[in-house]
Scaffold this motif. Sequence first.
Motif, PDB file in Angstrom:
ATOM      1  N   GLY A  18       2.228 -12.448  -0.361  1.00  0.00           N
ATOM      2  CA  GLY A  18       3.441 -12.851  -1.073  1.00  0.00           C
ATOM      3  C   GLY A  18       3.859 -11.799  -2.088  1.00  0.00           C
ATOM      4  N   ARG A  19       2.902 -11.254  -2.782  1.00  0.00           N
ATOM      5  CA  ARG A  19       3.199 -10.197  -3.762  1.00  0.00           C
ATOM      6  C   ARG A  19       3.727  -8.946  -3.063  1.00  0.00           C
ATOM      7  N   ILE A  20       3.138  -8.582  -1.933  1.00  0.00           N
ATOM      8  CA  ILE A  20       3.627  -7.426  -1.176  1.00  0.00           C
ATOM      9  C   ILE A  20       5.074  -7.658  -0.761  1.00  0.00           C
ATOM     10  N   LEU A  23       7.420  -7.253  -3.676  1.00  0.00           N
ATOM     11  CA  LEU A  23       7.617  -5.841  -4.024  1.00  0.00           C
ATOM     12  C   LEU A  23       8.559  -5.142  -3.041  1.00  0.00           C
ATOM     13  N   LEU A  24       8.662  -5.693  -1.827  1.00  0.00           N
ATOM     14  CA  LEU A  24       9.546  -5.125  -0.807  1.00  0.00           C
ATOM     15  C   LEU A  24      10.923  -5.798  -0.802  1.00  0.00           C
ATOM     16  N   GLY A  25      11.176  -6.643  -1.788  1.00  0.00           N
ATOM     17  CA  GLY A  25      12.500  -7.221  -1.943  1.00  0.00           C
ATOM     18  C   GLY A  25      12.709  -8.588  -1.311  1.00  0.00           C
ATOM     19  N   PHE A  26      11.646  -9.282  -0.977  1.00  0.00           N
ATOM     20  CA  PHE A  26      11.740 -10.612  -0.374  1.00  0.00           C
ATOM     21  C   PHE A  26      11.423 -11.693  -1.405  1.00  0.00           C
ATOM     22  N   LEU A 102       0.332  -7.585  13.317  1.00  0.00           N
ATOM     23  CA  LEU A 102      -0.173  -6.972  12.091  1.00  0.00           C
ATOM     24  C   LEU A 102      -1.674  -7.231  12.058  1.00  0.00           C
ATOM     25  N   LEU A 103      -2.444  -6.171  11.995  1.00  0.00           N
ATOM     26  CA  LEU A 103      -3.899  -6.268  12.048  1.00  0.00           C
ATOM     27  C   LEU A 103      -4.477  -6.389  10.635  1.00  0.00           C
ATOM     28  N   ASP A 107      -2.546  -3.641   4.133  1.00  0.00           N
ATOM     29  CA  ASP A 107      -2.181  -3.335   2.759  1.00  0.00           C
ATOM     30  C   ASP A 107      -0.655  -3.247   2.654  1.00  0.00           C
ATOM     31  N   HIS A 108      -0.188  -2.901   1.472  1.00  0.00           N
ATOM     32  CA  HIS A 108       1.244  -2.791   1.209  1.00  0.00           C
ATOM     33  C   HIS A 108       1.912  -1.859   2.217  1.00  0.00           C
ATOM     34  N   HIS A 109       1.309  -0.702   2.443  1.00  0.00           N
ATOM     35  CA  HIS A 109       1.892   0.294   3.339  1.00  0.00           C
ATOM     36  C   HIS A 109       2.030  -0.244   4.765  1.00  0.00           C
ATOM     37  N   ALA A 110       1.021  -0.946   5.262  1.00  0.00           N
ATOM     38  CA  ALA A 110       1.061  -1.475   6.630  1.00  0.00           C
ATOM     39  C   ALA A 110       2.168  -2.513   6.782  1.00  0.00           C
TER      40      ALA A 110
END
Length: 128
Positions: A18-20, A23-26, A102-103, A107-110
């Motif tokens: 949820g935090r990721i 941070l990506l605008g959702f 998604l494996l 992380d944030h980047h994936a």
Amino acid sequence: MKQGLIVDDSAVIRRVTGRILELLGFVSTELDDGAKALDHCQAAMPNAILLDWNIPNVDTIELLRKLRRVPGADQCKILFVITENDPMLIGRALRAGADDILLKPYDHHAVQEKLEDLGLIARQAQAS
């Protein structure tokens, strides 16, 4: 603002994911139950769903099929979250309507890369 739904039985995974997404605008919603996820999507289909494959008491492949039948689901991107690179499971998920896999652990980047690939967020410039 884009809406994201995280469906996972782990509270820690839901919180981190949820935090990721934030941070990506959702704006993210976190649920631990397949029936609640289906109800949520019937009320308001999100732009993205991160659906864990191993939710207790739920056939997640069947849940994925049901989600794809909800009005507006054609506008939603579904990432099927798995813990092992199992070609049989991946094939079943993609045939049932997952847009990508998604494996775990991720992380944030994936997550960012998958959302970029699906066209949900703009591709970020690479630092040189």
